[in-house]
Design a protein around this motif. Structure first.
Motif, PDB file in Angstrom:
ATOM      1  N   GLU A 114      64.254   8.883   9.437  1.00 23.98           N
ATOM      2  CA  GLU A 114      63.756  10.002   8.637  1.00 23.98           C
ATOM      3  C   GLU A 114      64.875  10.502   7.734  1.00 23.98           C
ATOM      4  N   PHE A 115      64.491  10.956   6.555  1.00 26.99           N
ATOM      5  CA  PHE A 115      65.469  11.492   5.626  1.00 26.99           C
ATOM      6  C   PHE A 115      65.939  12.862   6.099  1.00 26.99           C
ATOM      7  N   THR A 126      71.535  15.340   2.210  1.00 30.74           N
ATOM      8  CA  THR A 126      72.529  14.420   1.667  1.00 30.74           C
ATOM      9  C   THR A 126      73.916  14.692   2.239  1.00 30.74           C
ATOM     10  N   MET A 127      74.142  15.928   2.697  1.00 33.62           N
ATOM     11  CA  MET A 127      75.453  16.254   3.259  1.00 33.62           C
ATOM     12  C   MET A 127      75.592  15.771   4.694  1.00 33.62           C
ATOM     13  N   ASP A 128      74.491  15.719   5.434  1.00 41.90           N
ATOM     14  CA  ASP A 128      74.526  15.198   6.807  1.00 41.90           C
ATOM     15  C   ASP A 128      73.332  14.257   6.993  1.00 41.90           C
ATOM     16  N   PRO A 129      73.378  13.109   6.318  1.00 41.43           N
ATOM     17  CA  PRO A 129      72.196  12.231   6.252  1.00 41.43           C
ATOM     18  C   PRO A 129      71.799  11.591   7.578  1.00 41.43           C
ATOM     19  N   LEU A 130      72.658  11.676   8.596  1.00 39.40           N
ATOM     20  CA  LEU A 130      72.356  11.030   9.875  1.00 39.40           C
ATOM     21  C   LEU A 130      71.857  12.032  10.915  1.00 39.40           C
ATOM     22  N   ARG A 131      71.494  13.227  10.479  1.00 38.61           N
ATOM     23  CA  ARG A 131      71.128  14.297  11.415  1.00 38.61           C
ATOM     24  C   ARG A 131      69.987  13.885  12.352  1.00 38.61           C
ATOM     25  N   LEU A 132      69.047  13.092  11.867  1.00 31.80           N
ATOM     26  CA  LEU A 132      67.889  12.716  12.663  1.00 31.80           C
ATOM     27  C   LEU A 132      68.032  11.312  13.262  1.00 31.80           C
ATOM     28  N   GLY A 143      59.426   4.925   8.955  1.00 31.66           N
ATOM     29  CA  GLY A 143      59.861   5.959   8.040  1.00 31.66           C
ATOM     30  C   GLY A 143      58.810   6.317   7.006  1.00 31.66           C
ATOM     31  N   VAL A 144      59.246   6.660   5.785  1.00 29.24           N
ATOM     32  CA  VAL A 144      58.351   7.202   4.784  1.00 29.24           C
ATOM     33  C   VAL A 144      57.464   6.145   4.148  1.00 29.24           C
ATOM     34  N   SER A 145      58.026   5.077   3.667  1.00 29.77           N
ATOM     35  CA  SER A 145      57.261   4.023   3.022  1.00 29.77           C
ATOM     36  C   SER A 145      58.126   2.793   2.961  1.00 29.77           C
ATOM     37  N   GLY A 146      57.570   1.699   2.494  1.00 29.41           N
ATOM     38  CA  GLY A 146      58.414   0.532   2.357  1.00 29.41           C
ATOM     39  C   GLY A 146      57.626  -0.759   2.331  1.00 29.41           C
ATOM     40  N   VAL A 175      66.506   6.832  -1.864  1.00 31.41           N
ATOM     41  CA  VAL A 175      66.098   5.497  -1.424  1.00 31.41           C
ATOM     42  C   VAL A 175      67.079   4.985  -0.367  1.00 31.41           C
ATOM     43  N   THR A 176      66.529   4.600   0.763  1.00 33.30           N
ATOM     44  CA  THR A 176      67.313   3.998   1.841  1.00 33.30           C
ATOM     45  C   THR A 176      66.679   2.655   2.184  1.00 33.30           C
ATOM     46  N   VAL A 177      67.506   1.658   2.368  1.00 32.36           N
ATOM     47  CA  VAL A 177      67.002   0.334   2.751  1.00 32.36           C
ATOM     48  C   VAL A 177      67.468   0.038   4.171  1.00 32.36           C
ATOM     49  N   ILE A 178      66.496  -0.314   5.024  1.00 28.00           N
ATOM     50  CA  ILE A 178      66.807  -0.577   6.424  1.00 28.00           C
ATOM     51  C   ILE A 178      66.304  -1.957   6.817  1.00 28.00           C
ATOM     52  N   ARG A 179      66.895  -2.518   7.828  1.00 30.91           N
ATOM     53  CA  ARG A 179      66.395  -3.784   8.354  1.00 30.91           C
ATOM     54  C   ARG A 179      65.009  -3.528   8.951  1.00 30.91           C
ATOM     55  N   ALA A 180      64.131  -4.518   8.876  1.00 32.25           N
ATOM     56  CA  ALA A 180      62.714  -4.311   9.167  1.00 32.25           C
ATOM     57  C   ALA A 180      62.435  -3.882  10.602  1.00 32.25           C
ATOM     58  N   ASP A 181      63.335  -4.164  11.525  1.00 28.28           N
ATOM     59  CA  ASP A 181      63.069  -3.801  12.916  1.00 28.28           C
ATOM     60  C   ASP A 181      63.569  -2.401  13.267  1.00 28.28           C
ATOM     61  N   VAL A 182      64.151  -1.703  12.293  1.00 31.73           N
ATOM     62  CA  VAL A 182      64.627  -0.339  12.528  1.00 31.73           C
ATOM     63  C   VAL A 182      63.446   0.611  12.390  1.00 31.73           C
ATOM     64  N   GLU A 183      63.243   1.455  13.365  1.00 30.95           N
ATOM     65  CA  GLU A 183      62.100   2.365  13.356  1.00 30.95           C
ATOM     66  C   GLU A 183      62.555   3.801  13.563  1.00 30.95           C
TER      67      GLU A 183
END
Length: 550
Positions: A529-530, A533-539, A34-37, A518-526
C-alpha cells in the motif's frame, strides 16, 4: 523495445561488476494486492521459478534512492534520508492511515480538555523496544524533550510542556489551542526511539525502536532489517527486509530485472515513464499507480520583481499553460491536472472544490499581456515593454519530471509571446535563491503537504513567517493563524476554503499537476500500500509474498 535492450544489456554488465551483494530471495504466504497493475498469475509463477526463489521464509529487497544522498536510521537526523525507515523501526504515538486519518499507535487512546490545550495520551501496555526493555511514558517524554530543542518542531507541536503522569500516561500542555497538534504527534517526525539508542552526547549508538522491523545491520547504502517477533500488533509476514540505496533510475530497473531487488520506486517516484510502460508488459512484475496523493508540482513567482509583480502577467502565464496536454503527452497520463493550491477534487482532504483553476486560453493570455503593456512591436514573437523583452528565467531541479515539464512550458508560453529560459539547479540552491529573492520563477514541490493536514505547506509557502514564503499578505497571515487555532473541523474547512480563494486571487504561482505515484513490485509481492513519500515503508508490515504455485 530494441532501442532499450542494447544499452540496458550493456549497463547490466556494468552493474554486475559494481553492484553490492544481491538481496536474499524467498516467497511465502500472501495477503491482498495493491492499487492496480499488470502481470498474470501464470507469469508470476514462472518468474518465481526462473528467479530460483526458495520457499521457507519471506524476504524482500527494496531499492530506494530517488532524490536522496544516503539511507539513514537516526530519527533525529536532519533530512528525508532519516525518515525513510522511521515508522517501521520506530513508531509515533498515533499512526496515519493510507487515506489520511489517524489511528492508535503507541498510544491506544487520547483525549483533550475543552480548551484543546491539555492533551492526555494513554499508552499501549505490554509494548517493548527491540532490546526487550519496556516502552513507557518516560521514553515518550525523553524523545519529545529532544524534539522540542528544535525551534521549528517546537512551533509545529504548539510548544508544549510534557508531564509523565504514570508509567502509561503522559500529558502535553500547549500554550494555546493548536489544531495541527495531533497530525504532528501522528507523524514520522515524532517517532519514539529508545533512550538507550544514544550516548550521553546524543550520538546514535544503535537504532532501537518498537516498530515491526528491527535493524540488524546498516550502512549509508544498505540496511538489513528483521521482523520484530514481539511487536504489539503481531509479527509481520516478512521475515527479512533489505533496503538498498540505488539513486540512478536505470540501474534500479536493471536490478529489478536481474532479480536483485523486488521493489523499485517505493516512494512512488523516480521510474521513467517509458520504462513504466515497458514494465507493465512484463508478467514478472506488477505496476502500482496511485493518483490519490496530495503531492503537487507548481511554479512559484517572485511577486516583488518584474514581470510577475503584475497580476495580469501572472494570470496570463496561467492561461497560457495547457495542463491537460502536459499530463497527457509529457507525463503520459501519470498525473492529474491541478486546479488550485490543495487538490483537484474532494478525494484530497481540505480541497476547496469550488475552485476551477485556469483553463487553457491563449487568447485571453495574450489580451492580458497587451493590457499590461507587453506588445510584440518588432514582430519577433517575443513581447516587449519599455524596450525590455518579456523574458523569464525558470529554475528547476534535476529531479522527478521537471526537465520535460519545463521544456513543455517554454513551448506553450512562447505561443503567447513570453520567452522562458530554463536553468537547472540543485534544490537547496533554488530554495536559497528564493529565500534571498534572487529569482523570477522557480519550480516548487509540496513541502509539508499531507492528507491529514496541509497546514505546514500553507505556512511554508504562503505565510509571511514561512521558510519558503512567496508573498507577504496580511489577510493570508490572519486566515492561516486562525486556522491553526481553530479546533472545530467544519470551521477549519471554511477557513481553508477562504485561504485557497485568497491564494488564487493573489496568484503567487501556477499550479500544474498532481503527479501519480508509481511503484513496481515483483508479481508475488502482496499487500503493498502507498504511504507518505517521507516514510514510504510505513505500511510494510502488511506486505507478504505469495508461495510459489499459490
Amino acid at each position: 523495445m530494441k532501442g532499450h535492450r542494447k544499452p540496458l544489456t550493456f549497463v547490466l554488465l556494468v552493474l554486475g561488476l559494481v553492484a553490492a551483494a544481491a538481496c536474499g530471495r524467498a516467497v511465502g504466504a500472501g495477503s491482498r494486492t495493491g492499487v492496480s497493475g499488470a502481470g498474470s498469475r501464470e507469469g508470476h509463477a514462472a518468474a518465481g521459478v526462473a528467479a530460483g526463489r526458495a520457499v521457507g521464509g519471506q524476504r524482500l529487497c527494496i531499492a530506494i534512492g530517488h532524490g536522496l544522498d544516503y539511507i539513514g536510521v537516526d530519527p533525529f537526523g536532519p533530512g528525508r534520508e532519516d525518515t525513510l525507515l522511521a515508522t517501521i523501526v520506530y513508531e509515533p504515538l498515533l499512526l496515519e492511515t493510507a487515506d489520511g486519518k489517524l489511528e492508535p499507535g503507541l498510544a491506544e487512546r487520547w483525549e483533550s480538555d475543552p480548551s484543546g490545550t491539555r492533551w492526555t495520551f494513554y499508552l499501549r501496555r505490554g509494548v517493548t523496544f527491540h532490546d526487550g526493555t519496556p516502552f513507557d511514558a518516560r521514553a515518550v517524554a525523553w524523545a519529545y524533550e529532544r524534539y522540542l530543542k528544535d525551534p521549528d518542531k517546537a512551533r509545529r507541536l504548539g510548544e508544549p510542556q510534557i508531564q509523565v503522569v504514570d508509567d502509561y500516561t503522559v500529558t502535553f500542555r500547549l500554550k494555546r489551542p493548536h489544531a495541527p497538534f495531533l497530525s504532528v504527534v501522528g507523524n514520522f517526525s515524532t517517532v519514539i526511539p529508545s533512550p538507550k539508542s544514544y550516548d550521553g552526547q546524543g550520538k546514535l549508538l544503535r537504532p532501537i525502536g518498537t516498530g515491526p522491523f528491527q535493524v540488524r545491520r546498516f550502512t549509508r547504502e544498505h540496511v538489513v532489517l528483521t521482523r520484530y517477533e514481539n511487536h504489539w500488533r503481531q509479527a509481520p509476514p516478512l521475515k527479512e527486509v533489505e533496503v538498498k540505496y540505488i539513486p540512478d533510475p536505470i540501474t534500479m530497473i536493471l536490478a529489478l530485472e536481474a532479480g536483485e531487488v523486488d521493489v523499485i520506486g517505493a516512494d512512488g517516484y523516480g521510474i521513467p515513464h517509458n520504462e513504466i510502460r515497458r514494465l507493465e508488459q512484463d508478467a514478472r512484475f506488477r505496476v502500482l499507480v496511485n493518483t490519490e496523493g496530495s503531492a503537487l508540482e507548481w511554479i512559484g513567482f517572485n511577486l516583488h520583481r518584474p514581470p510577475f509583480d503584475d497580476l495580469r502577467v501572472r494570470q496570463a502565464f496561467n492561461y497560457a499553460i495547457d495542463r491537460e496536454a502536459i499530463t497527457r503527452r509529457v507525463l503520459e497520463g501519470y498525473a492529474v491536472p491541478a486546479r488550485g493550491p490543495i487538490g483537484y477534487d474532494a478525494s484530497i482532504p481540505w480541497t476547496n472544490t469550488a475552485i476551477e483553476g485556469y483553463r487553457h486560453d491563449p487568447d485571453r493570455a495574450r489580451a492580458l499581456l497587451e493590457d499590461a503593456g507587453w506588445i510584440d512591436a518588432d514582430r519577433d514573437g517575443i513581447r516587449e515593454r519599455d524596450g525590455q523583452p518579456l523574458r523569464v528565467t525558470l529554475l528547476f531541479e534535476p529531479t522527478r519530471d521537471w526537465k520535460l515539464v519545463a521544456e513543455a512550458l517554454r513551448t506553450q508560453l512562447r505561443q503567447v509571446g513570453m520567452d522562458i529560459r530554463l536553468e537547472m539547479r540543485d534544490g537547496a540552491i533554488i530554495r536559497d535563491m528564493q529565500k534571498r529573492g534572487e529569482f523570477q520563477a522557480a519550480a516548487q514541490g509540496s513541502i509539508g503537504k499531507n492528507l491529514v493536514d496541509p497546514y505546514y505547506y500553507l505556512i511554508w509557502y504562503y505565510s509571511s513567517w514561512g521558510r519558503g514564503t512567496l508573498l507577504r499578505d496580511p489577510e493570508l497571515d490572519r486566515l492561516i493563524a486562525r486556522s491553526m487555532a481553530t479546533l472545530d473541523r467544519s470551521e477549519r474547512q471554511q477557513l481553508y476554503d477562504r485561504i485557497q480563494i485568497r491564494i488564487m486571487d493573489t496568484l503567487p504561482g501556477a499550479y500544474l499537476h498532481h503527479p501519480a505515484r508509481v511503484t513496481v513490485i515483483r508479481a508475488d509481492v502482496e499487500g503493498w500500500e502507498f504511504a507518505g513519500t517521507m516514510d514510504p515503508l510505513r505500511l510494510l508490515w502488511k506486505v507478504s509474498r505469495r508461495a510459489a504455485g499459490g
